[in-house]
Motif scaffolding. Sequence first.
Motif, PDB file in Angstrom:
ATOM      1  N   THR A  41     -18.549 -13.410 -17.547  1.00 54.36           N
ATOM      2  CA  THR A  41     -19.453 -14.037 -18.507  1.00 54.36           C
ATOM      3  C   THR A  41     -20.899 -13.692 -18.189  1.00 54.36           C
ATOM      4  O   THR A  41     -21.688 -13.357 -19.080  1.00 54.36           O
ATOM      5  N   ASP A  43     -16.729 -13.750 -25.721  1.00 54.61           N
ATOM      6  CA  ASP A  43     -16.383 -14.316 -24.414  1.00 54.61           C
ATOM      7  C   ASP A  43     -15.132 -15.188 -24.538  1.00 54.61           C
ATOM      8  O   ASP A  43     -15.208 -16.313 -25.018  1.00 54.61           O
ATOM      9  N   GLU A  44     -14.010 -14.665 -24.142  1.00 54.14           N
ATOM     10  CA  GLU A  44     -12.722 -15.357 -24.238  1.00 54.14           C
ATOM     11  C   GLU A  44     -12.519 -16.017 -25.601  1.00 54.14           C
ATOM     12  O   GLU A  44     -12.142 -17.186 -25.678  1.00 54.14           O
TER      13      GLU A  44
HETATM   14 MG   LIG Z   1     -16.355 -16.827 -18.229  1.00 55.59          MG
END
Ligand SMILES: [Mg+2]
Lengths: 325, 213
Positions: free
Chosen positions: A42, A161-162
């Motif tokens: 991240t 992000d995910e």
């Molecule tokens: Mg992360």
Amino acid sequence: MIQLIDVSKTFNGKDMVVDNLSLEIKQGELVVLVGESGCGKTTTMKMINRLEEASSGTIKINGKDIKETNAIDLRRNIGYVIQQVGLFPHLTVGQNIGVVPRLTKNDPAKIAKRTIELLEMTGLKHEDYLNRYPKELSGGQQQRVGVARALANNPDIVLMDEPFSALDPITRCQLQDELLNLQKELHKTFVFVTHDVDEAIKIGDKIAVIQDGRIMQYDTPETILKKPANQFIQNFVGQDRLWKTPEMLRALDIMDDNYDNMKAIEVKDMVFVQPDTPLSEVLKLHEKHNLSIIPVVEQGVTVGVITEPSILSLLAEIIPGSEGL
Amino acid sequence: MEKYIYYVLNNWDKILFRSSEHVFLAFTAVALACLVGIPIGLLINRNKQLANFVMNGANILQTVPSLAMFALLIPLVGIRDKNAILALFLYGLLPIIKNTYTGIRNVDPAITEAAKGMGMSSFQMLYKVQTPLAVPVIMAGVRIATVTGIGVATIATLIGSGGLGALIYQGISVMNYPMMISGALAAALLALLTDYILGLLERLMTSKGITTK
Ligand SMILES: [Mg+2]
Ligand SMILES: Nc1ncnc2c1ncn2[C@@H]1O[C@H](COP(=O)(O)OP(=O)(O)O)[C@@H](O)[C@H]1O
């Protein structure tokens, strides 16, 4: 093109969360950053839109150092999708999608048209969804809107992000497929963070495996599965993962290269395959010509053969519980 | 019972007049408290230390007993309306600042992160995202301030500011129960009514996307 050049990040001045990391992402590629939780994925991603500032090193987009662009302008030209979606609950779906175009003062009529386009592109009927509020949507529908919102200003780059990690497996799979279609259609550069190796292998053009803020290997999913750079990668992807991804198997991966009479095989009149012929084609040939043996030939030299036993031993690798038969 | 009805019928002009005084005091004070408190609540979100300092100050103000507050303000602004409005204003500050501050601070971090990542400036984020989401909490503060203000305003008569307190204290001193009770009931009714109206206002100002029903 995005270039990270010797980029490091520390929050407290001593622990390197991202450690001298270099990475080049070409225009139109979908690159996945994968690694265990806390490895710095991240943080790496957030340095690209300057939600975090790199402690050292340079990040360039299309050759230009991102520090030379105002952070807010930079972000308006980079799509951003996060796991928790982060839709604005007080705005309708349509208003959510129009946020960035409105910030950049686009013509309202154009924004309305674009919003409808984006909804359809992400698989939501605009008649049904335009005026709904986020709370009236399922998790999957919310993330579709999240993706539409990220694409609203037609950015060249989208950071994710995910984005699908919180969704149920079926929805996740659907959204992965649709992301692949979107990329094919739009040729945007996607940087996608996940901790899920299966997801990385499925959607990545290239995968960067990260450990402790460093890139362990950066390559295509196929190469990472077949030629893991080190033990860590091998453990991380799991040894049996290749066999669970049969579409990546090629003649080379299942051939017997110790065949006794290799030299004796007369290639001339026979059906043969290349080392990189996909397994599906090998099997079709086998079926069509009813061959008991197919030579694998590289530049006129027989490097191995595919026989019924070699196909059977592949089955043994794939079917759980039958290893080492 | 008849006595009470008889009193109200004969004195409705007086009750209305005292009510209007009451409303004037409470509303002016709360309006000022909103004007000052909401911006402060929004602003202190930028700095934790400043926030603590301001909240402590407002907390201390709140602990001053109401009669003492009126008394303490006499050297500053004398008596009557100025004093009453200032006291009610100071009481109103705490709930308004506190609720504005917490309302903004409690906005889901995922939402502010998305806003920032999309390229909103912190000012745009405040007025396009955080404030609209905090409306119900801010309005709850305004309602508390208003109801408290209407309650405390009943004492304003002691510093010569009229209001429904005048009926109550006069009623007590001359043992005129109907007068006393009608003053007290009118104050209670006023509080309920304003709270109801503010509730309607709140609903008008809150996006349908964040109401629970
Ligand atoms: Mg992360
Ligand atoms: N704002 C921050 N302040 C301090 N430490 C942080 C901050 N953000 C992340 N970290 C730390 O940096 C490391 C990497 O975090 P992150 O990039 O979020 O990992 P990942 O996304 O791979 O799970 C973690 O150890 C995390 O605790």
